[in-house]
Write a protein that holds these residues in place. Structure first.
Motif, PDB file in Angstrom:
ATOM      1  N   PRO A  54     -24.916 -35.644  43.605  1.00 16.38           N
ATOM      2  CA  PRO A  54     -25.718 -34.424  43.520  1.00 16.38           C
ATOM      3  C   PRO A  54     -27.204 -34.706  43.774  1.00 16.38           C
ATOM      4  CG  PRO A  54     -24.221 -34.586  41.649  1.00 16.38           C
ATOM      5  CD  PRO A  54     -24.153 -35.897  42.382  1.00 16.38           C
ATOM      6  N   TYR A  55     -27.818 -33.822  44.502  1.00 18.11           N
ATOM      7  CA  TYR A  55     -29.251 -33.928  44.785  1.00 18.11           C
ATOM      8  C   TYR A  55     -30.038 -33.516  43.552  1.00 18.11           C
ATOM      9  CZ  TYR A  55     -33.838 -32.740  46.679  1.00 18.11           C
ATOM     10  OH  TYR A  55     -35.191 -32.652  46.913  1.00 18.11           O
ATOM     11  N   ASP A  56     -30.946 -34.357  43.143  1.00 17.55           N
ATOM     12  CA  ASP A  56     -31.832 -34.100  42.013  1.00 17.55           C
ATOM     13  C   ASP A  56     -33.253 -34.217  42.546  1.00 17.55           C
ATOM     14  OD1 ASP A  56     -33.568 -34.437  39.798  1.00 17.55           O
ATOM     15  OD2 ASP A  56     -31.955 -35.302  38.584  1.00 17.55           O
ATOM     16  N   ALA A  57     -33.928 -33.088  42.710  1.00 21.27           N
ATOM     17  CA  ALA A  57     -35.255 -33.066  43.322  1.00 21.27           C
ATOM     18  C   ALA A  57     -36.260 -33.927  42.556  1.00 21.27           C
ATOM     19  CB  ALA A  57     -35.764 -31.629  43.425  1.00 21.27           C
ATOM     20  N   VAL A  58     -36.180 -33.927  41.243  1.00 20.56           N
ATOM     21  CA  VAL A  58     -37.125 -34.702  40.426  1.00 20.56           C
ATOM     22  C   VAL A  58     -36.887 -36.202  40.630  1.00 20.56           C
ATOM     23  CG1 VAL A  58     -37.844 -35.240  38.058  1.00 20.56           C
ATOM     24  CG2 VAL A  58     -37.429 -32.859  38.740  1.00 20.56           C
ATOM     25  N   GLU A  59     -35.636 -36.621  40.568  1.00 21.21           N
ATOM     26  CA  GLU A  59     -35.317 -38.038  40.766  1.00 21.21           C
ATOM     27  C   GLU A  59     -35.642 -38.482  42.194  1.00 21.21           C
ATOM     28  OE1 GLU A  59     -34.063 -40.912  38.874  1.00 21.21           O
ATOM     29  OE2 GLU A  59     -35.225 -39.542  37.638  1.00 21.21           O
ATOM     30  N   PHE A  60     -35.318 -37.649  43.151  1.00 19.73           N
ATOM     31  CA  PHE A  60     -35.617 -37.985  44.542  1.00 19.73           C
ATOM     32  C   PHE A  60     -37.118 -38.191  44.709  1.00 19.73           C
ATOM     33  CE2 PHE A  60     -36.390 -37.532  48.996  1.00 19.73           C
ATOM     34  CZ  PHE A  60     -35.249 -38.030  49.615  1.00 19.73           C
ATOM     35  N   LYS A  61     -37.905 -37.289  44.165  1.00 20.37           N
ATOM     36  CA  LYS A  61     -39.369 -37.402  44.272  1.00 20.37           C
ATOM     37  C   LYS A  61     -39.857 -38.687  43.599  1.00 20.37           C
ATOM     38  CE  LYS A  61     -43.655 -34.810  43.726  1.00 20.37           C
ATOM     39  NZ  LYS A  61     -44.035 -34.987  45.119  1.00 20.37           N
ATOM     40  N   ARG A  62     -39.301 -39.003  42.457  1.00 21.71           N
ATOM     41  CA  ARG A  62     -39.707 -40.225  41.747  1.00 21.71           C
ATOM     42  C   ARG A  62     -39.458 -41.458  42.620  1.00 21.71           C
ATOM     43  NH1 ARG A  62     -37.666 -44.108  38.499  1.00 21.71           N
ATOM     44  NH2 ARG A  62     -35.537 -43.344  38.572  1.00 21.71           N
ATOM     45  N   HIS A  63     -38.294 -41.505  43.238  1.00 24.17           N
ATOM     46  CA  HIS A  63     -37.973 -42.645  44.101  1.00 24.17           C
ATOM     47  C   HIS A  63     -38.840 -42.652  45.365  1.00 24.17           C
ATOM     48  CE1 HIS A  63     -34.742 -44.132  41.651  1.00 24.17           C
ATOM     49  NE2 HIS A  63     -34.128 -42.965  41.679  1.00 24.17           N
TER      50      HIS A  63
END
Length: 150
Positions: A54-63
């Motif tokens: 699943p896409y997680d915008a917050v986690e993606f941004k963190r990475h």
């Protein structure tokens, strides 16, 4: 982002000290560590973009932000002294003779990583595909030219 930047700066302080105290192996270990960290964060985003998790915008941004910060750091491990290291490395000898061209590849990766971090956080992962793909393209271009297959 501020915490991430401060962490990156603090982690890089030992290598920023007096260069005469560093051995060729120190530079290799440093750059390999930074590249491993970049790879770790980048590989966390791929499955999200591909829809395997699943896409997680917050986690993606963190990475993405971590990759952007870390992308500035490997160059410090590519000093002339490092070519004399006895550690196993996949760096092709051309790196030491084509420094301007190599630096262009590094700059392109830094710019691509910054663009991805800037765009990250959107709700639609499909909007990030081009920026994510550009970072991957920049990494691959440098690997193809300056990294031995392993």
């Amino acid at each position: 982002m501020k915490k991430l930047m401060m962490s990156a700066i603090l982690l890089s302080l030992p290598i920023l000290g007096n260069a005469q105290d560093k051995t060729a192996d120190d530079y290799v270990e440093y750059r390999q560590g930074v590249f491993n960290a970049i790879g770790w964060h980048f590989k966390k985003m791929g499955p999200m973009i591909q829809g395997r998790i699943p896409y997680d915008a917050v986690e993606f941004k963190r990475h993405a932000e971590a990759v952007a910060v870390l992308s500035h750091m490997p160059a410090e491990g590519f000093v002339k002294e490092a070519k004399d290291s006895t550690l196993p490395t996949r760096v092709k000898p051309d790196v030491w003779f084509q420094t301007e061209r190599f630096n262009t590849y590094m700059d392109d990766m830094i710019k691509a990583a910054a663009e991805l971090a800037e765009q990250a956080g959107v709700e639609d992962k499909d909007e990030l595909r081009p920026a994510y793909g550009n970072v991957a393209k920049q990494c691959k271009a440098c690997h193809d030219r300056y990294r031995e297959r392993g």
